[in-house]
Design a protein around this motif. Structure first.
Motif, PDB file in Angstrom:
ATOM      1  N   ALA A 177       0.838  -1.201   0.000  1.00  0.00           N
ATOM      2  CA  ALA A 177       0.000   0.000   0.000  1.00  0.00           C
ATOM      3  C   ALA A 177       0.870   1.247   0.000  1.00  0.00           C
ATOM      4  CB  ALA A 177      -0.927  -0.011   1.206  1.00  0.00           C
ATOM      5  N   HIS A 199      -5.013   5.815   0.097  1.00  0.00           N
ATOM      6  CA  HIS A 199      -5.159   5.935  -1.350  1.00  0.00           C
ATOM      7  C   HIS A 199      -6.436   6.681  -1.724  1.00  0.00           C
ATOM      8  CE1 HIS A 199      -1.776   3.633  -2.978  1.00  0.00           C
ATOM      9  NE2 HIS A 199      -1.810   3.019  -1.806  1.00  0.00           N
ATOM     10  N   ARG A 223       6.005   6.049 -10.263  1.00  0.00           N
ATOM     11  CA  ARG A 223       5.702   6.212  -8.832  1.00  0.00           C
ATOM     12  C   ARG A 223       6.712   7.152  -8.196  1.00  0.00           C
ATOM     13  NH1 ARG A 223       2.726   1.351  -7.511  1.00  0.00           N
ATOM     14  NH2 ARG A 223       2.935   0.123  -9.401  1.00  0.00           N
ATOM     15  N   LEU A 244      -1.897  -0.451  -4.393  1.00  0.00           N
ATOM     16  CA  LEU A 244      -3.055  -0.816  -3.576  1.00  0.00           C
ATOM     17  C   LEU A 244      -3.640  -2.157  -4.030  1.00  0.00           C
ATOM     18  CD1 LEU A 244      -4.991  -0.014  -1.321  1.00  0.00           C
ATOM     19  CD2 LEU A 244      -6.355   1.207  -2.992  1.00  0.00           C
ATOM     20  N   ILE A 258       1.731   7.992 -10.028  1.00  0.00           N
ATOM     21  CA  ILE A 258       1.287   7.887  -8.641  1.00  0.00           C
ATOM     22  C   ILE A 258       2.240   8.705  -7.774  1.00  0.00           C
ATOM     23  CG2 ILE A 258       0.949   6.311  -6.705  1.00  0.00           C
ATOM     24  CD1 ILE A 258       0.390   4.175  -8.977  1.00  0.00           C
ATOM     25  N   HIS A 269      -3.410   9.250  -7.413  1.00  0.00           N
ATOM     26  CA  HIS A 269      -3.314   8.434  -8.627  1.00  0.00           C
ATOM     27  C   HIS A 269      -3.742   9.309  -9.801  1.00  0.00           C
ATOM     28  CE1 HIS A 269      -2.976   4.298  -6.845  1.00  0.00           C
ATOM     29  NE2 HIS A 269      -3.297   5.001  -5.788  1.00  0.00           N
ATOM     30  N   GLY A 280       2.528   2.320  -3.058  1.00  0.00           N
ATOM     31  CA  GLY A 280       1.663   2.801  -4.126  1.00  0.00           C
ATOM     32  C   GLY A 280       0.903   1.710  -4.857  1.00  0.00           C
ATOM     33  N   ARG A 297       3.016   9.877  -3.921  1.00  0.00           N
ATOM     34  CA  ARG A 297       2.701   9.801  -2.505  1.00  0.00           C
ATOM     35  C   ARG A 297       3.320  11.014  -1.836  1.00  0.00           C
ATOM     36  NH1 ARG A 297       5.493   5.310   1.179  1.00  0.00           N
ATOM     37  NH2 ARG A 297       6.652   6.918   2.242  1.00  0.00           N
ATOM     38  N   ARG A 304      -1.045  11.506   1.631  1.00  0.00           N
ATOM     39  CA  ARG A 304      -1.805  10.451   0.959  1.00  0.00           C
ATOM     40  C   ARG A 304      -1.235  10.168  -0.422  1.00  0.00           C
ATOM     41  NH1 ARG A 304      -7.487  11.851  -0.878  1.00  0.00           N
ATOM     42  NH2 ARG A 304      -6.926  10.406  -2.542  1.00  0.00           N
ATOM     43  N   PHE A 305      -1.926   9.271  -1.132  1.00  0.00           N
ATOM     44  CA  PHE A 305      -1.535   8.964  -2.503  1.00  0.00           C
ATOM     45  C   PHE A 305      -2.400   9.721  -3.496  1.00  0.00           C
ATOM     46  CE2 PHE A 305       0.442   5.290  -0.618  1.00  0.00           C
ATOM     47  CZ  PHE A 305       1.554   5.128  -1.417  1.00  0.00           C
TER      48      PHE A 305
END
Ligand code: ZN
Ligand code: ZN
Length: 674
Positions: free
Chosen positions: A348, A381, A626, A353, A653, A662, A351, A655, A659-660
């Motif tokens: 998680a 996420h 990411r 999920l 993505i 997307h 990145g 982070r 939070r993330f």
């Protein structure tokens, strides 16, 4: 009697006292119970008063236990006068030479600052055991006589009484504080050679632990080097001691000696190295140690895996985490709840999920920690609905949520704007589960209200809190004021934050942005001046990205970064395309007083953008980029990355510290509210 005892045990001393007073002639045992209960519940003065009353009115003849209880009370209340009276009683009732009484009185006199009396009681004791000596040493220590304390320790060793852990706990802090400690230790050392004390591995490793804790590693090492026999524990203690002060070079040196055959390496030694490096930023070394452990024929255990997995988790090293996943699979760790839960979090936080969910679904035996991890994973996420859904599923299976579960599910509610759900969950904490919300839960709830734009409600909710709101609550309100353009509440929350966390640059920047947006330029520059005057610098944003096995890190304005010119060339090129799609650099996020041109450049070089660009240049057929960032991503970069993912045809993505995000096909999973 039964209810009297019940009252004592439950701490209802008032009722116990009423029952006690009804007893015409209380026996010694009952009296002792109440006397010591008072001290135990922080009421030593009541204990002393009751003792005096019993002596006067009931003609009490104390035994050793009564005297010891009251001595303890005198020590706690630091009442020198009462202490002397009690000592006289002990003499009168012929208890002064009793070993237990004597020890308690030495301790009492020491605590009350009557060191001479303590020493005299000690000298008159016919037998001096390890507790008598320890009490004397501690008496000297509490009267700030470190020289005498060390002297007493010497005498103790010479008299042949072996120190126990209580003695060491008392004497070592004194040693560490005293300037003569090193010479003194040499004396102990000499003594121990003559008396075989040196071979006592147990005492030796205790000494090392204590010194290491007192941050006197030089002395810890001195003892280590002097020990004739060192067992595996001693070596490992030395290893982790070096790590505990962040000295990984010395730890590595010790480890090399062990490897070369001076000591038997154990699984625990490897784990020391893995977790030591992990906790002190030695990401690469930690992973290397994990690999070397296997080459050397050791089998990783639960501790190794739960130490090494967070390394990948915290650095976003999905590739490394995947390799460990493979190891777990090959070595049958897939049924271990703790490790599997760590794996859920690893994917998680890296990145992924989807993979995180997959691991969770394959878990056969899930406890509340595992469910909580999955709930948190969804929340970070931005999948608040899923988090709430999982929470309900967990409840329907008869599991009881804990405090962390609520943090997880509430933060899901805030990222997905589930206000009613959040309120309901928050209320259910104490109603249904008997969990009293802590300040962090309150902060989550403030965040739920803030992100949904209910700023006034959030502020009123904070007023109604039974404790002071944490900076995170005020921070949530301040951030929401920027989005909701609420100058008044913004000023209130910033003012509070300037008081409680004056060092946090983010608060000044946020308020200044709010004021700028409201065209209150004078006030805004006052805030920036305040920040300068207080010497607070904006924290440097840092982003990183993993390409193959290497993690590349980017900081704005760093001229030595990898492929610097190519990255800027790439960004310039893509920015031209972005402008065709309607991109306008939002200069609000730059606080410097500079002209537009320079500001644009400053924006274009935010670390997350540099990392995304580098990722795009090194795609190697992958369709995902990411990136990880230490701070909250700025609004302008957020806009820019939305367009970049569309132009490049990849998903990105990011982070940040919250939070993330997307990014896919021109939009972000956070719906621009983060
Ligand atoms: Zn930015
Ligand atoms: Zn976003």
């Amino acid at each position: 009697m039964k209810s009297f005892l019940a009252c004592l045990n439950s701490g209802h001393l008032d009722i116990a006292r009423k029952l006690f007073d009804k007893i015409p002639n209380p026996d010694l045992r009952t009296s002792t119970l109440l006397l010591s209960a008072y001290s135990k519940h922080g009421l030593p003065k009541q204990s002393i008063a009751l003792y005096r009353k019993l002596c006067k009115e009931k003609n009490l003849h104390p035994d050793q236990y009564v005297i010891i209880s009251v001595a303890n009370a005198c020590a706690l209340s630091l009442d020198a006068h009462k202490a002397e009276e009690l000592h006289e009683d002990a003499i009168r009732f012929n208890l002064a030479s009793n070993q237990l009484v004597g020890n308690a009185i030495i301790d009492m006199f020491g605590k009350c600052g009557l060191i001479e009396k303590a020493r005299s009681v000690f000298d008159h004791l016919p037998n001096k055991d390890v507790i008598s000596w320890s009490s004397l040493i501690s008496a000297h220590a509490s009267c700030k006589q470190s020289g005498e304390a060390l002297q007493a320790f010497s005498e103790m060793l010479c008299s042949g009484v072996k120190p126990n852990s209580v003695t060491l706990c008392t004497v070592l802090p004194v040693c560490a504080a005293a300037s003569k400690a090193a010479t003194f230790l040499k004396e102990i050392h000499g003594f121990s050679v003559r008396n075989g004390f040196k071979d006592d591995v147990w005492v030796g490793s205790r000494l090392i632990v204590f010194y290491a804790k007192a941050l006197n590693l030089r002395l810890a090492r001195f003892i280590f080097d002097g020990l004739l026999a060192r067992d595996a524990v001693t070596w490992n203690v030395m290893l982790s001691s070096y790590f505990s002060v962040g000295n990984s070079e010395e730890a590595l040196e010790i480890f090399r000696r062990m490897e070369s055959g001076e000591a038997q390496l154990s699984c625990a030694s490897w784990n020391c190295m893995i977790s030591g490096f992990a906790q002190h930023g030695g990401v690469k070394q930690s992973l290397e140690m994990f690999a070397r452990m296997q080459y050397s024929g050791f089998k990783a255990n639960e501790i190794s895996l739960t130490s090494v997995l967070p390394v990948c988790t915290n650095t976003g090293n999905r590739r490394g985490g995947k390799e460990i996943h493979g190891y777990m699979f090959r070595h049958c760790f897939m049924k271990n709840k703790r490790i599997m839960t760590a794996l859920v979090l690893m994917y998680a936080k890296c990145g992924d999920l989807m993979k995180s969910r997959l691991v969770f679904e394959r878990m056969t035996d899930r406890d509340v920690v595992a469910w909580t991890a999955m709930i948190c994973a969804n929340s970070m996420h931005g999948c608040g609905e899923d988090a709430v859904h999982l929470y309900r599923q967990m409840i329907s299976l008869g599991m009881k949520p804990n405090s962390v579960t609520f943090i997880g599910v509430l933060s899901g509610c805030s990222h997905s704007h589930l206000v009613e759900e959040g309120k309901h969950l928050f209320n259910s904490m104490s109603c249904h589960y008997g969990i009293r919300p802590n300040p962090e839960h309150y902060s989550c709830m403030v965040d739920v209200l803030c992100r949904a734009g209910h700023l006034q409600d959030a502020y009123e909710f904070m007023q109604s809190m039974p404790m002071e709101p944490k900076p995170s609550a005020w921070g949530a309100l301040l951030a929401a004021c920027r989005v909701g353009k609420n100058v008044d509440l913004g000023k209130i929350s910033a003012k509070k934050l300037f008081e409680i966390e004056p060092e946090n640059p983010g608060n000044y920047v946020l308020l200044s942005n709010i004021l700028m947006r409201a065209k209150l330029t004078d006030e805004a520059s006052k805030i920036r001046k305040l920040m300068r005057d207080r010497g607070i610098k904006k924290a440097a944003g840092r982003s990183w990205i993993q390409i193959k096995n290497r993690v590349h890190s980017f900081v704005k304005g760093d001229d030595r970064m990898v492929c610097r010119d190519e990255i800027y060339y790439f960004l310039k090129g893509i920015e031209a395309k972005m402008k065709l799609l309607g991109y306008k650099p939002d200069t609000e996020f730059v606080v410097h007083d500079v002209d537009d041109k320079i500001m644009e450049e400053a924006l274009c070089s935010h670390s997350e953008r540099l990392a995304v660009a580098f990722g795009a240049m090194n795609l190697n057929g992958e369709s995902e980029i990411r990136v990880f960032k230490n701070l909250r991503t700025c609004g302008d970069c957020h806009n820019a990355i939305k367009l970049m993912c569309k132009i490049l045809g990849v998903s990105i993505i990011v982070r940040d510290n919250l939070r993330f995000h997307h990014f896919e096909n021109g939009s972000c999973s956070c719906n621009d509210r983060w």
